[in-house]
Design a protein around this motif. Structure first.
Motif, PDB file in Angstrom:
ATOM      1  N   ASN A  46      -9.606  21.361 -13.857  1.00  0.00           N
ATOM      2  CA  ASN A  46     -10.949  20.780 -13.834  1.00  0.00           C
ATOM      3  C   ASN A  46     -12.029  21.784 -13.430  1.00  0.00           C
ATOM      4  OD1 ASN A  46     -10.268  18.146 -14.652  1.00  0.00           O
ATOM      5  ND2 ASN A  46      -9.541  17.675 -12.588  1.00  0.00           N
ATOM      6  N   ARG A  47     -11.607  23.007 -13.104  1.00  0.00           N
ATOM      7  CA  ARG A  47     -12.522  24.093 -12.750  1.00  0.00           C
ATOM      8  C   ARG A  47     -13.409  23.742 -11.556  1.00  0.00           C
ATOM      9  NH1 ARG A  47     -14.810  26.495 -18.264  1.00  0.00           N
ATOM     10  NH2 ARG A  47     -15.845  27.740 -16.705  1.00  0.00           N
ATOM     11  N   CYS A  48     -12.791  23.144 -10.540  1.00  0.00           N
ATOM     12  CA  CYS A  48     -13.519  22.763  -9.327  1.00  0.00           C
ATOM     13  C   CYS A  48     -13.318  23.839  -8.264  1.00  0.00           C
ATOM     14  CB  CYS A  48     -13.032  21.400  -8.819  1.00  0.00           C
ATOM     15  SG  CYS A  48     -13.934  20.865  -7.345  1.00  0.00           S
ATOM     16  N   ALA A  49     -14.276  24.745  -8.161  1.00  0.00           N
ATOM     17  CA  ALA A  49     -14.166  25.871  -7.230  1.00  0.00           C
ATOM     18  C   ALA A  49     -14.031  25.405  -5.786  1.00  0.00           C
ATOM     19  CB  ALA A  49     -15.368  26.795  -7.378  1.00  0.00           C
ATOM     20  N   PHE A  50     -14.774  24.381  -5.405  1.00  0.00           N
ATOM     21  CA  PHE A  50     -14.705  23.855  -4.037  1.00  0.00           C
ATOM     22  C   PHE A  50     -13.274  23.426  -3.709  1.00  0.00           C
ATOM     23  CE2 PHE A  50     -14.702  20.445  -0.963  1.00  0.00           C
ATOM     24  CZ  PHE A  50     -15.519  20.928   0.044  1.00  0.00           C
ATOM     25  N   CYS A  51     -12.669  22.627  -4.598  1.00  0.00           N
ATOM     26  CA  CYS A  51     -11.325  22.106  -4.348  1.00  0.00           C
ATOM     27  C   CYS A  51     -10.258  23.197  -4.460  1.00  0.00           C
ATOM     28  CB  CYS A  51     -11.023  20.947  -5.289  1.00  0.00           C
ATOM     29  SG  CYS A  51     -12.051  19.484  -4.976  1.00  0.00           S
ATOM     30  N   ILE A  52     -10.429  24.111  -5.400  1.00  0.00           N
ATOM     31  CA  ILE A  52      -9.482  25.224  -5.513  1.00  0.00           C
ATOM     32  C   ILE A  52      -9.451  25.998  -4.206  1.00  0.00           C
ATOM     33  CG2 ILE A  52      -9.017  27.450  -6.637  1.00  0.00           C
ATOM     34  CD1 ILE A  52     -10.165  26.148  -9.244  1.00  0.00           C
ATOM     35  N   ASP A  53     -10.614  26.341  -3.697  1.00  0.00           N
ATOM     36  CA  ASP A  53     -10.713  27.079  -2.434  1.00  0.00           C
ATOM     37  C   ASP A  53     -10.037  26.316  -1.297  1.00  0.00           C
ATOM     38  OD1 ASP A  53     -11.888  29.234  -0.734  1.00  0.00           O
ATOM     39  OD2 ASP A  53     -13.067  27.571   0.071  1.00  0.00           O
ATOM     40  N   MET A  54     -10.324  25.026  -1.183  1.00  0.00           N
ATOM     41  CA  MET A  54      -9.754  24.214  -0.108  1.00  0.00           C
ATOM     42  C   MET A  54      -8.232  24.155  -0.196  1.00  0.00           C
ATOM     43  SD  MET A  54     -10.094  20.111   0.581  1.00  0.00           S
ATOM     44  CE  MET A  54     -11.863  20.161   0.708  1.00  0.00           C
ATOM     45  N   HIS A  55      -7.698  23.932  -1.384  1.00  0.00           N
ATOM     46  CA  HIS A  55      -6.259  23.731  -1.507  1.00  0.00           C
ATOM     47  C   HIS A  55      -5.472  25.044  -1.471  1.00  0.00           C
ATOM     48  CE1 HIS A  55      -6.834  19.531  -1.598  1.00  0.00           C
ATOM     49  NE2 HIS A  55      -7.763  19.671  -2.531  1.00  0.00           N
ATOM     50  N   VAL A  56      -6.086  26.143  -1.865  1.00  0.00           N
ATOM     51  CA  VAL A  56      -5.452  27.449  -1.652  1.00  0.00           C
ATOM     52  C   VAL A  56      -5.326  27.696  -0.154  1.00  0.00           C
ATOM     53  CG1 VAL A  56      -5.851  29.951  -1.822  1.00  0.00           C
ATOM     54  CG2 VAL A  56      -6.044  28.516  -3.862  1.00  0.00           C
ATOM     55  N   GLN A  57      -6.382  27.411   0.587  1.00  0.00           N
ATOM     56  CA  GLN A  57      -6.331  27.581   2.046  1.00  0.00           C
ATOM     57  C   GLN A  57      -5.269  26.677   2.672  1.00  0.00           C
ATOM     58  OE1 GLN A  57     -10.122  27.667   4.155  1.00  0.00           O
ATOM     59  NE2 GLN A  57     -11.126  28.320   2.260  1.00  0.00           N
ATOM     60  N   ASN A  58      -5.170  25.433   2.197  1.00  0.00           N
ATOM     61  CA  ASN A  58      -4.158  24.506   2.720  1.00  0.00           C
ATOM     62  C   ASN A  58      -2.747  25.027   2.459  1.00  0.00           C
ATOM     63  OD1 ASN A  58      -6.238  22.806   3.492  1.00  0.00           O
ATOM     64  ND2 ASN A  58      -5.865  21.300   1.893  1.00  0.00           N
ATOM     65  N   LEU A  59      -2.509  25.555   1.277  1.00  0.00           N
ATOM     66  CA  LEU A  59      -1.184  26.084   0.953  1.00  0.00           C
ATOM     67  C   LEU A  59      -0.860  27.317   1.800  1.00  0.00           C
ATOM     68  CD1 LEU A  59      -1.228  25.528  -2.893  1.00  0.00           C
ATOM     69  CD2 LEU A  59       0.471  24.585  -1.307  1.00  0.00           C
ATOM     70  N   ARG A  60      -1.833  28.183   1.995  1.00  0.00           N
ATOM     71  CA  ARG A  60      -1.615  29.353   2.851  1.00  0.00           C
ATOM     72  C   ARG A  60      -1.292  28.913   4.273  1.00  0.00           C
ATOM     73  NH1 ARG A  60      -6.760  32.601   0.646  1.00  0.00           N
ATOM     74  NH2 ARG A  60      -5.784  33.577  -1.172  1.00  0.00           N
ATOM     75  N   ALA A  61      -2.035  27.938   4.781  1.00  0.00           N
ATOM     76  CA  ALA A  61      -1.813  27.444   6.142  1.00  0.00           C
ATOM     77  C   ALA A  61      -0.430  26.814   6.282  1.00  0.00           C
ATOM     78  CB  ALA A  61      -2.896  26.432   6.520  1.00  0.00           C
ATOM     79  N   ALA A  62       0.087  26.262   5.181  1.00  0.00           N
ATOM     80  CA  ALA A  62       1.420  25.661   5.199  1.00  0.00           C
ATOM     81  C   ALA A  62       2.524  26.702   5.042  1.00  0.00           C
ATOM     82  CB  ALA A  62       1.538  24.614   4.095  1.00  0.00           C
ATOM     83  N   GLY A  63       2.130  27.968   4.905  1.00  0.00           N
ATOM     84  CA  GLY A  63       3.110  29.049   4.806  1.00  0.00           C
ATOM     85  C   GLY A  63       3.668  29.273   3.416  1.00  0.00           C
ATOM     86  N   VAL A  64       3.003  28.755   2.401  1.00  0.00           N
ATOM     87  CA  VAL A  64       3.468  28.952   1.024  1.00  0.00           C
ATOM     88  C   VAL A  64       3.230  30.403   0.627  1.00  0.00           C
ATOM     89  CG1 VAL A  64       3.100  28.263  -1.385  1.00  0.00           C
ATOM     90  CG2 VAL A  64       3.105  26.541   0.428  1.00  0.00           C
ATOM     91  N   ASP A  65       4.229  31.002   0.004  1.00  0.00           N
ATOM     92  CA  ASP A  65       4.157  32.383  -0.433  1.00  0.00           C
ATOM     93  C   ASP A  65       2.986  32.577  -1.401  1.00  0.00           C
ATOM     94  OD1 ASP A  65       5.769  35.034  -0.577  1.00  0.00           O
ATOM     95  OD2 ASP A  65       5.318  34.538  -2.673  1.00  0.00           O
ATOM     96  N   GLN A  66       2.226  33.640  -1.198  1.00  0.00           N
ATOM     97  CA  GLN A  66       1.040  33.903  -2.014  1.00  0.00           C
ATOM     98  C   GLN A  66       1.371  33.993  -3.502  1.00  0.00           C
ATOM     99  OE1 GLN A  66      -2.156  33.911  -0.739  1.00  0.00           O
ATOM    100  NE2 GLN A  66      -2.755  33.876  -2.898  1.00  0.00           N
ATOM    101  N   GLN A  67       2.531  34.490  -3.843  1.00  0.00           N
ATOM    102  CA  GLN A  67       2.913  34.602  -5.248  1.00  0.00           C
ATOM    103  C   GLN A  67       2.980  33.221  -5.912  1.00  0.00           C
ATOM    104  OE1 GLN A  67       6.865  36.103  -6.152  1.00  0.00           O
ATOM    105  NE2 GLN A  67       6.079  37.133  -7.982  1.00  0.00           N
ATOM    106  N   ARG A  68       3.471  32.223  -5.174  1.00  0.00           N
ATOM    107  CA  ARG A  68       3.531  30.861  -5.717  1.00  0.00           C
ATOM    108  C   ARG A  68       2.128  30.297  -5.942  1.00  0.00           C
ATOM    109  NH1 ARG A  68       7.513  27.085  -5.150  1.00  0.00           N
ATOM    110  NH2 ARG A  68       6.374  25.815  -3.633  1.00  0.00           N
ATOM    111  N   VAL A 151     -17.636  18.911  -8.799  1.00  0.00           N
ATOM    112  CA  VAL A 151     -18.181  19.693  -9.913  1.00  0.00           C
ATOM    113  C   VAL A 151     -19.587  19.190 -10.245  1.00  0.00           C
ATOM    114  CG1 VAL A 151     -17.945  20.157 -12.394  1.00  0.00           C
ATOM    115  CG2 VAL A 151     -15.965  20.414 -10.885  1.00  0.00           C
ATOM    116  N   THR A 152     -19.766  17.876 -10.259  1.00  0.00           N
ATOM    117  CA  THR A 152     -21.068  17.293 -10.612  1.00  0.00           C
ATOM    118  C   THR A 152     -22.152  17.654  -9.597  1.00  0.00           C
ATOM    119  OG1 THR A 152     -19.993  15.472 -11.768  1.00  0.00           O
ATOM    120  CG2 THR A 152     -22.309  15.142 -11.125  1.00  0.00           C
ATOM    121  N   VAL A 153     -21.815  17.595  -8.303  1.00  0.00           N
ATOM    122  CA  VAL A 153     -22.831  17.901  -7.282  1.00  0.00           C
ATOM    123  C   VAL A 153     -22.891  19.395  -6.970  1.00  0.00           C
ATOM    124  CG1 VAL A 153     -22.678  15.585  -6.285  1.00  0.00           C
ATOM    125  CG2 VAL A 153     -21.409  17.475  -5.220  1.00  0.00           C
ATOM    126  N   ARG A 154     -22.026  20.160  -7.634  1.00  0.00           N
ATOM    127  CA  ARG A 154     -21.959  21.616  -7.449  1.00  0.00           C
ATOM    128  C   ARG A 154     -21.625  22.013  -6.010  1.00  0.00           C
ATOM    129  NH1 ARG A 154     -27.060  23.435 -11.217  1.00  0.00           N
ATOM    130  NH2 ARG A 154     -26.013  23.034 -13.213  1.00  0.00           N
TER     131      ARG A 154
END
Length: 161
Positions: A46-68, A151-154
Motif C-alpha cells: 500500500n506504500r504507507c511510509a508511516f506504517c512501514i517505518d513503524m512495523h520495521v521498528q517493531n520487528l527490530r525490537a522483537a529481535g527479528v534478523d534484519q535480512q528477514r 496515506v490519505t492524511v500523509r
C-alpha cells in the motif's frame, strides 16, 4: 509532503475504535512476529511510509534478523528465510490486500475478478486453525484501514498519530 490533518484528533472515536480493533485482531493470532511480518508486507504493498517505518521498528525490537526484514518484498524468492507458515500468511496477506489487482505474482486472472484465490486460502488454512486464520484476516483488514488513513492524511514516518 506535508501532513494534511491530525486524524486522531479529528475523528477520535473512530481512531480509538480502530486501535481496539487492531489490538483484538493481533491478540487472537497469538504470534506477534508473524502479525508484524503480515502488516509490514501489506504496508509495503500500500506504500504507507508511516506504517512501514513503524512495523520495521517493531520487528527490530522483537529481535527479528534484519535480512528477514530487508527481503520481505521478495519473500517468495528468499528460500528458507521464512517458514512455510509465514509464507502462507504472506501469500494470504497479499491476496487480501490486493483484492482488485490480484497477486503481484499472478496475472490477476486467477483471482476470479477480485477474490482471494482458493489455492491461497487453502494454503493458509493448512497452517492456521479457523480462529487463527480469522484473526490473521482481521490483522490484514486492520492494517489496510490504517494504511488508507495514513496515506490519505500523509502521515510521515516517525511522527505521532
Amino acid at each position: 509532503m506535508t501532513h494534511r490533518m491530525p486524524f486522531s484528533s479529528a475523528a477520535p472515536a473512530f481512531f480509538q475504535a480502530q486501535l481496539k480493533l487492531t489490538m483484538a485482531a493481533k491478540k487472537g493470532l497469538g504470534d506477534d512476529v508473524l502479525a508484524e511480518l503480515a502488516v509490514l508486507r501489506a504496508s509495503q504493498l500500500n506504500r504507507c511510509a508511516f506504517c512501514i517505518d513503524m512495523h520495521v521498528q517493531n520487528l527490530r525490537a522483537a529481535g527479528v534478523d534484519q535480512q528477514r526484514i530487508d527481503l520481505l518484498p521478495a519473500w517468495e524468492e528468499a528460500g528458507d528465510l521464512y517458514s512455510e507458515r509465514e509464507r502462507a500468511a504472506l501469500a494470504f496477506t497479499e491476496a487480501v490486500t490486493l483484492l482488485t489487482w490480484g497477486s503481484p505474482r499472478s496475472s490477476g486472472a486467477e483471482t476470479g475478478g477480485g477474490s482471494v484465490p482458493d489455492a491461497v486460502y487453502e494454503r493458509a488454512a493448512a497452517h492456521f486453525t479457523d480462529v487463527e486464520l480469522a484473526h490473521l484476516l482481521a490483522v490484514i483488514v486492520a492494517i489496510n484501514n490504517w494504511n488508507r488513513i495514513n496515506v490519505t492524511v500523509r502521515a510521515q514516518p516517525g511522527e505521532k498519530m
